[in-house]
Design a protein around this motif. Structure first.
Motif, PDB file in Angstrom:
ATOM      1  N   SER A 240       0.878  -1.231  -0.035  1.00 56.90           N
ATOM      2  CA  SER A 240       0.086   0.047  -0.083  1.00 56.90           C
ATOM      3  C   SER A 240       0.728   1.219   0.044  1.00 56.90           C
ATOM      4  O   SER A 240       0.675   2.319  -0.766  1.00 56.90           O
ATOM      5  N   VAL A 241       1.873   1.191   0.824  1.00 55.54           N
ATOM      6  CA  VAL A 241       2.766   2.409   0.865  1.00 55.54           C
ATOM      7  C   VAL A 241       3.617   2.619  -0.509  1.00 55.54           C
ATOM      8  O   VAL A 241       3.767   3.744  -1.070  1.00 55.54           O
ATOM      9  N   LYS A 242       4.031   1.571  -1.063  1.00 55.41           N
ATOM     10  CA  LYS A 242       4.686   1.706  -2.545  1.00 55.41           C
ATOM     11  C   LYS A 242       3.628   2.389  -3.226  1.00 55.41           C
ATOM     12  O   LYS A 242       4.055   3.268  -4.081  1.00 55.41           O
ATOM     13  N   GLU A 243       2.358   1.944  -3.571  1.00 54.25           N
ATOM     14  CA  GLU A 243       1.492   2.477  -4.573  1.00 54.25           C
ATOM     15  C   GLU A 243       1.187   4.024  -4.144  1.00 54.25           C
ATOM     16  O   GLU A 243       1.035   4.785  -5.122  1.00 54.25           O
ATOM     17  N   TYR A 244       0.983   4.312  -2.799  1.00 57.62           N
ATOM     18  CA  TYR A 244       0.660   5.603  -2.552  1.00 57.62           C
ATOM     19  C   TYR A 244       2.070   6.496  -2.723  1.00 57.62           C
ATOM     20  O   TYR A 244       1.579   7.666  -3.168  1.00 57.62           O
ATOM     21  N   THR A 245       3.092   6.084  -2.350  1.00 56.32           N
ATOM     22  CA  THR A 245       4.213   6.879  -2.770  1.00 56.32           C
ATOM     23  C   THR A 245       4.550   7.120  -4.357  1.00 56.32           C
ATOM     24  O   THR A 245       4.896   8.164  -4.798  1.00 56.32           O
ATOM     25  N   LYS A 246       3.932   6.041  -5.068  1.00 58.69           N
ATOM     26  CA  LYS A 246       4.307   6.149  -6.602  1.00 58.69           C
ATOM     27  C   LYS A 246       3.325   7.203  -7.024  1.00 58.69           C
ATOM     28  O   LYS A 246       3.700   8.057  -7.854  1.00 58.69           O
ATOM     29  N   THR A 247       1.996   7.027  -6.546  1.00 55.14           N
ATOM     30  CA  THR A 247       1.001   8.045  -6.915  1.00 55.14           C
ATOM     31  C   THR A 247       1.388   9.595  -6.654  1.00 55.14           C
ATOM     32  O   THR A 247       1.264  10.668  -7.385  1.00 55.14           O
ATOM     33  N   PHE A 248       1.822  10.026  -5.432  1.00 54.54           N
ATOM     34  CA  PHE A 248       2.268  11.335  -5.021  1.00 54.54           C
ATOM     35  C   PHE A 248       3.488  11.562  -6.020  1.00 54.54           C
ATOM     36  O   PHE A 248       3.530  12.764  -6.472  1.00 54.54           O
ATOM     37  N   SER A 249       4.494  10.612  -6.246  1.00 53.70           N
ATOM     38  CA  SER A 249       5.713  11.178  -6.802  1.00 53.70           C
ATOM     39  C   SER A 249       5.350  11.552  -8.471  1.00 53.70           C
ATOM     40  O   SER A 249       5.838  12.209  -9.052  1.00 53.70           O
ATOM     41  N   GLU A 250       4.212  10.842  -8.919  1.00 52.51           N
ATOM     42  CA  GLU A 250       3.955  10.929 -10.473  1.00 52.51           C
ATOM     43  C   GLU A 250       3.137  12.346 -10.537  1.00 52.51           C
ATOM     44  O   GLU A 250       2.881  12.710 -11.733  1.00 52.51           O
ATOM     45  N   THR A 251       2.325  12.660  -9.597  1.00 50.17           N
ATOM     46  CA  THR A 251       1.679  13.729  -9.653  1.00 50.17           C
ATOM     47  C   THR A 251       2.353  15.125  -9.219  1.00 50.17           C
ATOM     48  O   THR A 251       1.727  16.089  -9.377  1.00 50.17           O
ATOM     49  N   GLY A 252       3.575  15.077  -8.955  1.00 53.84           N
ATOM     50  CA  GLY A 252       4.289  16.072  -8.428  1.00 53.84           C
ATOM     51  C   GLY A 252       3.971  16.672  -7.039  1.00 53.84           C
ATOM     52  O   GLY A 252       4.324  17.708  -6.890  1.00 53.84           O
ATOM     53  N   ARG A 253       3.363  15.952  -6.253  1.00 52.36           N
ATOM     54  CA  ARG A 253       3.351  16.339  -4.998  1.00 52.36           C
ATOM     55  C   ARG A 253       4.071  15.429  -3.986  1.00 52.36           C
ATOM     56  O   ARG A 253       4.169  14.385  -4.275  1.00 52.36           O
ATOM     57  N   GLY A 254       4.438  16.052  -2.950  1.00 51.94           N
ATOM     58  CA  GLY A 254       5.165  15.302  -2.059  1.00 51.94           C
ATOM     59  C   GLY A 254       4.183  15.714  -0.627  1.00 51.94           C
ATOM     60  O   GLY A 254       3.551  16.628  -0.526  1.00 51.94           O
ATOM     61  N   TYR A 255       4.682  14.771   0.442  1.00 50.24           N
ATOM     62  CA  TYR A 255       4.052  14.920   1.544  1.00 50.24           C
ATOM     63  C   TYR A 255       5.196  14.740   2.649  1.00 50.24           C
ATOM     64  O   TYR A 255       5.830  13.734   2.620  1.00 50.24           O
ATOM     65  N   THR A 256       5.511  15.725   3.516  1.00 44.21           N
ATOM     66  CA  THR A 256       6.460  15.755   4.405  1.00 44.21           C
ATOM     67  C   THR A 256       6.083  16.042   6.027  1.00 44.21           C
ATOM     68  O   THR A 256       5.340  16.756   6.105  1.00 44.21           O
ATOM     69  N   LEU A 257       6.780  15.168   6.765  1.00 38.76           N
ATOM     70  CA  LEU A 257       6.457  15.217   8.196  1.00 38.76           C
ATOM     71  C   LEU A 257       7.685  16.031   8.434  1.00 38.76           C
ATOM     72  O   LEU A 257       8.865  15.599   8.036  1.00 38.76           O
ATOM     73  N   VAL A 258       7.513  17.184   9.135  1.00 39.44           N
ATOM     74  CA  VAL A 258       8.635  18.231   9.467  1.00 39.44           C
ATOM     75  C   VAL A 258       8.519  18.224  11.160  1.00 39.44           C
ATOM     76  O   VAL A 258       7.390  18.371  11.714  1.00 39.44           O
ATOM     77  N   LEU A 259       9.805  17.930  11.678  1.00 33.24           N
ATOM     78  CA  LEU A 259       9.874  18.118  13.246  1.00 33.24           C
ATOM     79  C   LEU A 259      10.769  19.260  13.481  1.00 33.24           C
ATOM     80  O   LEU A 259      11.764  19.416  12.877  1.00 33.24           O
ATOM     81  N   LEU A 260      10.144  20.341  14.016  1.00 34.12           N
ATOM     82  CA  LEU A 260      10.789  21.544  14.288  1.00 34.12           C
ATOM     83  C   LEU A 260      11.061  21.886  15.728  1.00 34.12           C
ATOM     84  O   LEU A 260      10.142  21.465  16.626  1.00 34.12           O
ATOM     85  N   ARG A 261      12.022  22.768  15.867  1.00 39.34           N
ATOM     86  CA  ARG A 261      12.472  23.206  17.494  1.00 39.34           C
ATOM     87  C   ARG A 261      12.623  24.761  17.304  1.00 39.34           C
ATOM     88  O   ARG A 261      13.033  25.134  16.463  1.00 39.34           O
ATOM     89  N   VAL A 262      11.714  25.397  18.345  1.00 34.45           N
ATOM     90  CA  VAL A 262      11.740  26.874  18.349  1.00 34.45           C
ATOM     91  C   VAL A 262      13.314  27.227  18.817  1.00 34.45           C
ATOM     92  O   VAL A 262      13.795  26.647  19.714  1.00 34.45           O
ATOM     93  N   LYS A 263      14.087  27.930  17.990  1.00 36.11           N
ATOM     94  CA  LYS A 263      15.607  28.496  18.512  1.00 36.11           C
ATOM     95  C   LYS A 263      15.493  29.276  19.727  1.00 36.11           C
ATOM     96  O   LYS A 263      14.510  30.006  19.998  1.00 36.11           O
TER      97      LYS A 263
END
Length: 131
Positions: free
Chosen positions: A108-131
Motif C-alpha cells: 500500500s505504501v509503495k502505491e501511495y508513494t508512486k501516486t504522489f511522486s507521479e503527480t508532482g506532490r510530496g507529503y513531508t513530516l517536519v519536526l521543528l524546534r523553536v530556536k
C-alpha cells in the motif's frame, strides 16, 4: 497544525508559525506539509496517467478544499528557519513509512508513494524546534 496548514495562504502560514515560534524557546512542533517537486521532476511526470498538479488543484477546488500553500522541495531549512525554527527532521513518505509503518503495509505504501511522486506532490513530516 495537522490538516490545516495546506488550506491557509502563505501569509497566514508565516504569521501562524512566527507566532508559535515566539511562545517558548526550545518547544517542539511536528507538522505535515505538501511539497512540490523540481522542474526536472515535473518534466519526468509530463506523460503520467495520474494527472497534473493543475488537475489535482481543480478537483480540490470543486470539493471546496483548495490547497493554498505548498512548500517547494528542499526548502524546509530556509523557510522554517526564517520564522525562528530549527529543522530537526524532514521525512518524505517512504522515510515516514520506513520509520512508522508495519511491514504488512509495504505494498500500500509503495502505491501511495508512486501516486504522489507521479503527480508532482510530496507529503513531508517536519519536526521543528523553536530556536
Amino acid at each position: 497544525m495537522e490538516g490545516v496548514i495546506n488550506y491557509l495562504d502563505i501569509a497566514a502560514v508565516k504569521e501562524t508559525l512566527t507566532m508559535v515560534s515566539s511562545v517558548a524557546s526550545g518547544s517542539i512542533l511536528a507538522m505535515t506539509c505538501l511539497t512540490l517537486g523540481s522542474e526536472d521532476e515535473k518534466a519526468k511526470r509530463k506523460n503520467s496517467d495520474h494527472g497534473s498538479r493543475a488537475d489535482f488543484e481543480r478537483v480540490l477546488k470543486k470539493l471546496g478544499e483548495p490547497h493554498r500553500w505548498f512548500l517547494p522541495t528542499g526548502t524546509h531549512e530556509e523557510f522554517f528557519g526564517a520564522m525562528g525554527f530549527e529543522v530537526l527532521e524532514c521525512l518524505d513518505i517512504p522515510a515516514m513509512c520506513k520509520k512508522f509503518c508495519p511491514e504488512s503495509m509495504a505494498v500500500s505504501v509503495k502505491e501511495y508513494t508512486k501516486t504522489f511522486s507521479e503527480t508532482g506532490r510530496g507529503y513531508t513530516l517536519v519536526l521543528l524546534r523553536v530556536k
